[in-house]
Design a protein around this motif. Structure first.
Motif, mmCIF file in Angstrom:
data_model
loop_
_atom_site.group_PDB
_atom_site.id
_atom_site.type_symbol
_atom_site.label_atom_id
_atom_site.label_comp_id
_atom_site.label_asym_id
_atom_site.label_seq_id
_atom_site.Cartn_x
_atom_site.Cartn_y
_atom_site.Cartn_z
ATOM 1 N N ALA A 275 31.382 64.989 25.526
ATOM 2 C CA ALA A 275 30.742 64.754 26.822
ATOM 3 C C ALA A 275 29.865 65.929 27.230
ATOM 4 N N ILE A 276 30.330 67.154 26.963
ATOM 5 C CA ILE A 276 29.542 68.339 27.322
ATOM 6 C C ILE A 276 28.252 68.386 26.527
ATOM 7 N N VAL A 277 28.350 68.163 25.215
ATOM 8 C CA VAL A 277 27.145 68.229 24.374
ATOM 9 C C VAL A 277 26.167 67.121 24.741
ATOM 10 N N ILE A 278 26.655 65.892 24.857
ATOM 11 C CA ILE A 278 25.767 64.780 25.196
ATOM 12 C C ILE A 278 25.208 64.953 26.598
ATOM 13 N N GLY A 279 26.061 65.446 27.504
ATOM 14 C CA GLY A 279 25.584 65.653 28.869
ATOM 15 C C GLY A 279 24.462 66.680 28.927
ATOM 16 N N PHE A 280 24.576 67.745 28.132
ATOM 17 C CA PHE A 280 23.520 68.757 28.114
ATOM 18 C C PHE A 280 22.228 68.180 27.546
ATOM 19 N N VAL A 281 22.326 67.441 26.435
ATOM 20 C CA VAL A 281 21.125 66.832 25.847
ATOM 21 C C VAL A 281 20.520 65.825 26.812
ATOM 22 N N LEU A 282 21.368 65.038 27.474
ATOM 23 C CA LEU A 282 20.863 64.053 28.425
ATOM 24 C C LEU A 282 20.163 64.718 29.601
ATOM 25 N N LEU A 283 20.724 65.859 30.044
ATOM 26 C CA LEU A 283 20.087 66.600 31.142
ATOM 27 C C LEU A 283 18.694 67.070 30.737
ATOM 28 N N VAL A 284 18.580 67.569 29.498
ATOM 29 C CA VAL A 284 17.270 68.046 29.029
ATOM 30 C C VAL A 284 16.292 66.890 28.908
ATOM 31 N N THR A 285 16.739 65.761 28.354
ATOM 32 C CA THR A 285 15.827 64.628 28.191
ATOM 33 C C THR A 285 15.381 64.069 29.541
ATOM 34 N N ARG A 286 16.285 64.037 30.511
ATOM 35 C CA ARG A 286 15.892 63.564 31.835
ATOM 36 C C ARG A 286 14.916 64.526 32.498
ATOM 37 N N TRP A 287 15.140 65.832 32.270
ATOM 38 C CA TRP A 287 14.220 66.821 32.823
ATOM 39 C C TRP A 287 12.829 66.677 32.215
ATOM 40 N N CYS A 288 12.798 66.250 30.926
ATOM 41 C CA CYS A 288 11.513 66.015 30.257
ATOM 42 C C CYS A 288 10.965 64.621 30.539
ATOM 43 N N ARG A 289 11.649 63.849 31.426
ATOM 44 C CA ARG A 289 11.221 62.515 31.818
ATOM 45 C C ARG A 289 11.142 61.549 30.623
ATOM 46 N N ALA A 290 12.097 61.689 29.708
ATOM 47 C CA ALA A 290 12.153 60.760 28.582
ATOM 48 C C ALA A 290 12.697 59.416 29.062
ATOM 49 N N GLY A 291 12.316 58.344 28.387
ATOM 50 C CA GLY A 291 12.788 57.019 28.755
ATOM 51 C C GLY A 291 14.250 56.810 28.385
ATOM 52 N N ARG A 292 14.764 55.634 28.785
ATOM 53 C CA ARG A 292 16.172 55.360 28.565
ATOM 54 C C ARG A 292 16.503 55.281 27.079
ATOM 55 N N TRP A 293 15.687 54.548 26.309
ATOM 56 C CA TRP A 293 15.946 54.431 24.886
ATOM 57 C C TRP A 293 15.730 55.756 24.170
ATOM 58 N N ALA A 294 14.703 56.500 24.553
ATOM 59 C CA ALA A 294 14.463 57.808 23.924
ATOM 60 C C ALA A 294 15.637 58.753 24.187
ATOM 61 N N SER A 295 16.152 58.744 25.415
ATOM 62 C CA SER A 295 17.308 59.589 25.735
ATOM 63 C C SER A 295 18.514 59.204 24.897
ATOM 64 N N ALA A 296 18.751 57.899 24.767
ATOM 65 C CA ALA A 296 19.899 57.443 23.988
ATOM 66 C C ALA A 296 19.763 57.836 22.519
ATOM 67 N N ILE A 297 18.552 57.730 21.957
ATOM 68 C CA ILE A 297 18.349 58.075 20.543
ATOM 69 C C ILE A 297 18.565 59.567 20.326
ATOM 70 N N LEU A 298 18.000 60.416 21.199
ATOM 71 C CA LEU A 298 18.185 61.866 21.062
ATOM 72 C C LEU A 298 19.651 62.259 21.224
ATOM 73 N N CYS A 299 20.331 61.638 22.164
ATOM 74 C CA CYS A 299 21.764 61.909 22.338
ATOM 75 C C CYS A 299 22.550 61.457 21.107
ATOM 76 N N GLY A 300 22.140 60.325 20.511
ATOM 77 C CA GLY A 300 22.811 59.858 19.304
ATOM 78 C C GLY A 300 22.645 60.829 18.143
ATOM 79 N N VAL A 301 21.433 61.380 17.985
ATOM 80 C CA VAL A 301 21.201 62.370 16.931
ATOM 81 C C VAL A 301 22.080 63.597 17.161
ATOM 82 N N ALA A 302 22.132 64.063 18.421
ATOM 83 C CA ALA A 302 22.976 65.211 18.741
ATOM 84 C C ALA A 302 24.445 64.907 18.475
#
Length: 796
Positions: A275-302
């Motif tokens: 949860a901590i790792v995914i939450g951090f990646v999700l925070l960064v992607t949201r800060w970069c205004r990434a879309g929902r699917w893009a955020s999910a894919i980046l979190c999946g890679v992480a």
């Protein structure tokens, strides 16, 4: 046209309701009743009472029929789901058990056949032996095997095996590495899916190379270990556990404190780390205004990278499966599927690996996640309604929910209910995320820039030090835990009480009553526990500590000071014994000899205490034990002095003298044992003989050197855990009134020897054993001696 009292128009004469008058929400009910309704009422009055009652019941059932239908449908679906799950679980387990009990492997294991086997390493090798005699336990998947001495074709088989290897090269294989090894098959203990145990003293022969992902993960893990080498030992050993679940360098005393305070889950990578790792990646992607699917894919890679990095252990696989389903919910926009996602993760994992059904760590992980999903929001909302600030309510709700749901399993495993777990987790929460995130960056950086990795590890070790501090003080809290029945019965009992309390808490009166009783119990019991503690007993002259299969003896030196002879095999056990005795200063630490069962716990002796001097025998074997003692002495700033026969402490901290070894022993069955420092102490007029692990040769030499008259003592710490290697003349010369045997529960050395125990008892000694009585204190009482037992120390 007539008007009624509420201005409702009525037809003149017949009282009928006018059909063209609308019935709005504010129109009064018409006073007139249509003749048809009057006829129905008149007909009902004419029906006898019994049938009329049945008619009303029937109408009631008709009205409730949709609800009944819904309930029956839900019940049928639940029954079908339970049946389907049972069939799937039973089928998967039966298939795995059939593979485990394959006749080809079982027949060879029954006769302990020597075989050549090829297997794939499943997890990092674990060092389970002492430093002087290392042994690795390696979980692997068997691919094929063939007997060494038979001209047979190889047998292709897919089964789980456990390799017990003594060659140091077994510390190198990575998960996924295919190796070939020669060893002897044996039957496993049972209870899991392991088909056989392979005992080997040969080095593994690599077959190919592990995958690039595992090689990269191994390099990164080694990089974090190197970065932590310069940190303080406690925090430096904890940080890899927080980040990667790597507890190979974790101080055993710290591990014991984490267990006592309910913080062990922090060193086992699970849902919190994911949860901590995914939450951090999700925070960064949201800060970069990434879309929902893009955020999910980046979190999946992480997520995939993190799982490879920390190794796919059962708790990590469970957490990753839960995280993957959660990411799918995030991508699809259906975020309410958390509980079904957890249920799906459980079903999938148990069907794929039925062994998880009996894994306590898996159960704790599932229960903690369920508590966070189901209980934590309700606890948070309940606190919010009582004007608790939102952040504090969230912080309080999480550890309370996890403790409530995991409590029964923890109690079943440990035999205790912790009172410090909730505040400890609450205080630890702010430090976990920074340590994990910065630790992950330190791991990644260490591969390309070692100096940068060391700096980031230094930054991350500060929150780790805070966690060590919380665990240490939490474990030392008086009445920090309540003894509880262990095993399945104790877990079910606490589970039933937990459910009963949760149901009762729904009523205000019950909540107030429970709160008052709990507060009164703590306030009333704490001072009684502190002020009327029965341990150590007054007037004690010697204590044999319950440290398992090893030796540790404590002599009083006034106030909170003591003389400690040996330290047992476990730092946590040594520290616990001294804590129970209230020892804060070690005037003198004496090592009888350097075997691991006497010096393995030396770090626990110096933990939070001042060691003023260290005395060792002149025989410095094995060297690994001597190095271990030297490291602790150096850290404590104490002098380390080898001494021989005739030594006495100066300045005199006690009436203590070294009686042996009178000569250097060599060529005996065990030279380290037969060169043990043999001590005789006099405490308050009571003679105490401490012979270490001296065996027949040294005991006979002492009798020949001093004669029998100089060796008498009221108390004997029986040599070598009560082994059969005892000199009769030595025992006759001591002629003890009390014989203390320091021995481990269910040890496989045959200690203590039944004939020896019978002989000591026949000669009038009261024989007491630490495996049966726990810490054993000899006290002066009524002009004589008595033995007080603390009760066995329960260890998970």
């Amino acid at each position: 046209m007539l008007r009624g009292p509420h201005n409702v128009p009525q037809a003149p004469g017949d009282g009928r309701v006018l059909g063209d008058v609308p019935r709005g929400p504010h129109n009064a009910r018409p006073l007139g009743v249509a003749p048809e309704l009057r006829d129905v009422r008149r007909g009902l009055r004419d029906v006898p009472r019994g049938p009329r009652h049945n008619l009303r019941a029937a109408s009631h059932n008709i009205l409730r029929s949709p609800r009944n239908v819904l309930r029956s449908q839900v019940a049928r679906r639940v029954a079908v789901a339970v049946l389907l799950g049972a069939v799937c679980g039973a089928g998967a387990t039966a298939a795995r058990v059939a593979v485990r009990d394959a006749p080809a492997v079982a027949a060879l294991a029954d006769v302990r056949e020597s075989v050549v086997a090829e297997m794939v390493v499943r997890d990092d090798p674990r060092l389970v032996g002492a430093a002087s005699r290392p042994m690795y336990a390696v979980a692997a998947d068997l691919r094929w095997l063939r007997p060494v001495d038979a001209d047979q074709r190889r047998i292709d088989v897919r089964a789980r095996v456990l390799v017990l290897a003594t060659h140091p090269a077994w510390g190198a294989p990575l998960p996924g590495q295919r190796v070939r090894v020669e060893g002897r098959l044996a039957r496993p203990r049972g209870g899991d899916l392991t088909a056989a145990v392979v005992s080997s003293s040969a080095a593994p022969e690599p077959v190919g190379r592990p995958s690039w992902a595992q090689r990269a993960a191994g390099a990164l893990r080694a990089g974090l270990q190197r970065a932590c080498m310069t940190l303080p030992p406690e925090a430096g050993g904890l940080l890899p556990g927080l980040v990667l679940g790597d507890t190979s360098r974790l101080d055993p005393a710290v591990a014991d404190d984490f267990k006592t305070t309910g913080l062990t889950h922090l060193t086992a990578v699970s849902g919190a780390n994911v949860a901590i790792v995914i939450g951090f990646v999700l925070l960064v992607t949201r800060w970069c205004r990434a879309g929902r699917w893009a955020s999910a894919i980046l979190c999946g890679v992480a997520l995939v990278g993190f799982v490879i990095l920390v190794r796919p252990s059962p708790s990590v696989v469970r957490a990753a499966t839960m995280g993957a389903i959660g990411l799918l919910a995030l991508a699809s926009g259906r975020s309410r599927a958390a509980v079904p996602a957890l249920a799906a993760a459980i079903v999938v994992l148990v069907v794929v690996d039925p062994e998880l059904a009996g894994d306590a760590g898996f159960a704790l992980s599932v229960l903690a996640t369920g508590g966070l999903l189901l209980l934590a929001p309700k606890i948070r909302d309940w606190l919010r309604r009582r004007r608790v600030p939102p952040g504090l309510a969230e912080a309080l709700a999480i550890p309370v929910a996890a403790q409530v749901t995991c409590g029964p399993v923890v109690a079943a495993l440990s035999g205790a209910v912790s009172f410090v777990s909730i505040p400890a987790n609450l205080l630890a929460a702010p430090a976990v995320a920074p340590a994990t995130v910065v630790g992950v960056f330190a791991t990644i950086t260490s591969a390309a820039w070692p100096a940068g990795g060391e700096f980031l590890a230094w930054v991350a070790h500060w929150p780790a030090r805070w966690l060590v501090l919380i665990a240490r003080h939490g474990a030392a809290t008086p009445m920090g835990s309540l003894p509880w029945p262990g095993g399945v019965g104790g877990g079910l009992l606490l589970g039933a009480l937990t459910v009963a309390v949760l149901i009762a808490m729904r009523r205000r009166l019950a909540r107030r009553l429970i709160a008052v009783v709990a507060a009164a119990s703590v306030v009333g019991a704490l001072p009684v526990r502190v002020l009327t503690s029965t341990w150590p007993p007054p007037g004690w002259v010697v204590v044999a500590c319950d440290v398992g299969q090893g030796d540790m003896t404590v002599l009083p030196a006034g106030g909170a000071a003591a003389i400690v002879v040996d330290a047992g095999p476990d730092p946590a056990a040594a520290d616990g014994c001294l804590d129970r005795l209230g020892v804060r200063t070690v005037r003198l630490f004496v090592v009888s000899h350097f075997h691991a069962d006497h010096v393995g716990g030396v770090a626990g002796v110096g933990r939070g205490r001042r060691i003023e001097a260290v005395v060792t025998p002149r025989h410095a074997e094995p060297a690994s034990g001597r190095d271990q003692v030297a490291a602790v002495a150096t850290e404590a700033g104490a002098t380390m002095t080898p001494v021989g026969v005739g030594w006495r402490p100066s300045p005199a901290t006690a009436d203590l003298v070294a009686l042996g070894p009178p000569v250097e022993m060599s060529g005996t069955r065990s030279d380290p044992n037969n060169n043990s420092l043999v001590l005789r102490a006099t405490i308050g007029g009571v003679g105490v003989m401490l012979p270490g692990d001296a065996e027949e040769e040294e005991q006979r030499a002492i009798v020949d050197h001093y004669g029998t008259a100089a060796l008498g003592a009221q108390v004997l710490k029986v040599a070598h855990h009560g082994s059969a290697y005892q000199e009769t003349a030595f025992l006759d010369a001591i002629d003890p009134a009390v014989a203390l045997v320091s021995v481990g529960v269910d040890n496989d050395y045959g200690h203590p020897n039944p004939a020896l125990i019978a002989r000591l008892s026949r000669d009038g000694a009261r024989v007491m054993r630490t495996d049966l009585g726990g810490d054993l204190a000899v006290v002066r009482r009524g002009g004589g001696l008595a033995v007080v037992a603390s009760g066995p120390v329960r260890r998970a």
